[in-house]
Design an enzyme around this catalytic site. Structure first.
Site, PDB file in Angstrom:
ATOM      1  N   ASP A   7       4.662   2.026   2.571  1.00  0.00           N
ATOM      2  CA  ASP A   7       3.770   3.138   2.910  1.00  0.00           C
ATOM      3  C   ASP A   7       3.655   3.281   4.439  1.00  0.00           C
ATOM      4  OD1 ASP A   7       1.762   5.098   2.609  1.00  0.00           O
ATOM      5  OD2 ASP A   7       0.201   3.561   2.720  1.00  0.00           O
ATOM      6  N   ASP A   9       0.793   5.370   6.348  1.00  0.00           N
ATOM      7  CA  ASP A   9      -0.578   5.383   6.880  1.00  0.00           C
ATOM      8  C   ASP A   9      -1.335   4.116   6.503  1.00  0.00           C
ATOM      9  OD1 ASP A   9      -0.071   7.886   7.880  1.00  0.00           O
ATOM     10  OD2 ASP A   9      -0.812   8.908   6.096  1.00  0.00           O
TER      11      ASP A   9
END
Lengths: 178, 178
Positions: A7, A9
């Protein structure tokens, strides 16, 4: 060789620190990271909802600081594994090009072929997923690693990694590789 | 309920017709669809390489015409199945927002949650994939449907669908649904 979905963020990009910085710039109040613990992502600031406006502003995702050690550890992971960057981004169309440009600047060794900008991550097929959100890990069939963020601090359902150094340990990368 | 991954370019969006149109605008020569048969995607035009410039221009992906019947058939598919739009787009960062805006205009019933803009499609986990490219279908583990385009006309490795009407038949959608 395993396939690892990572991922962006709050995992590669330090979104929370940037929100604290922007909030201080605008309101003159420095919120501590700890005071956000247990609040929903982007919540816990004195003026609720303010951070939702931040992420819709042009430039927000382009300016995010890089999470400590992520560049070195991801580069080392790529020598042994197939790494895909998987970011829930289609909700914010402005963020799409900014995220590609951000990756090109800070992670130039990651090919466009290995970048996935999506909505729901239920469609992702990989062996490992490193993510800060329960909603993304919940339906994932492979090994799940919860990357610590203030909003997930009390979640106990997953194997937790608190830093990229811990990710390196988990994947048994030697110090010389990182 | 099955999960169906649907490609955009040359499947939902009529990229080839738009290239023919732009080529005619620029050079005054109307190339026939048939004359492109068997050439690589974007190839077969009198001036080779010209179409590679087209797809890098701002607005190219925003202006693509919609493939006939795709709107009705996809809407009907969504009533019985889980539909994800999966487009190889990260090679062209300018295309990302254009593709989201295009989908919002022509397919407003598709949520941002069901859109995937990626590079390699090897990471996609679905039951069916509808795509015009061998490179995308080749590593897919589910059922593969090759959507006919001039560049794949001689490919015989996959179940072929020549139109969205044929997709509707394949998934046994009744005329009332479409």
């Amino acid at each position: 060789m395993a396939r690892i979905a990572i991922d962006m963020d709050n995992v590669m990009a330090d979104l929370t620190s940037h929100m604290i910085h922007l909030y201080e710039q605008k309101h003159g109040v420095r919120v501590s990271m700890e005071s956000l613990n247990g609040h929903p992502d982007g919540g816990g600031f004195p003026i609720e909802g303010e951070t939702h406006a931040f992420i819709r502003e042009a430039g927000f995702f382009r300016d995010l600081p890089v999470m400590p050690d992520s560049q070195e550890v991801i580069k080392a992971l790529m020598e042994k594994h197939e790494v895909f960057i998987v970011s829930a981004a289609t909700e914010f169309p402005l963020s799409l090009k900014e995220k590609i440009d951000w990756l090109e600047e800070h992670f130039p060794y990651i090919s466009w072929k290995n970048i996935v900008l999506c909505g729901s991550k239920t469609i992702v097929d990989a062996d490992y997923m490193i993510d800060d959100h329960d909603k993304n890990l919940r339906y994932f069939k492979g090994e799940r690693l919860l990357f610590t963020a203030p909003h997930n601090i009390y979640l106990t359902d997953y194997k937790r990694v608190n830093s990229w150094k811990e990710v390196a340990e988990y994947f048994q990368l030697t110090p010389a590789m990182v």
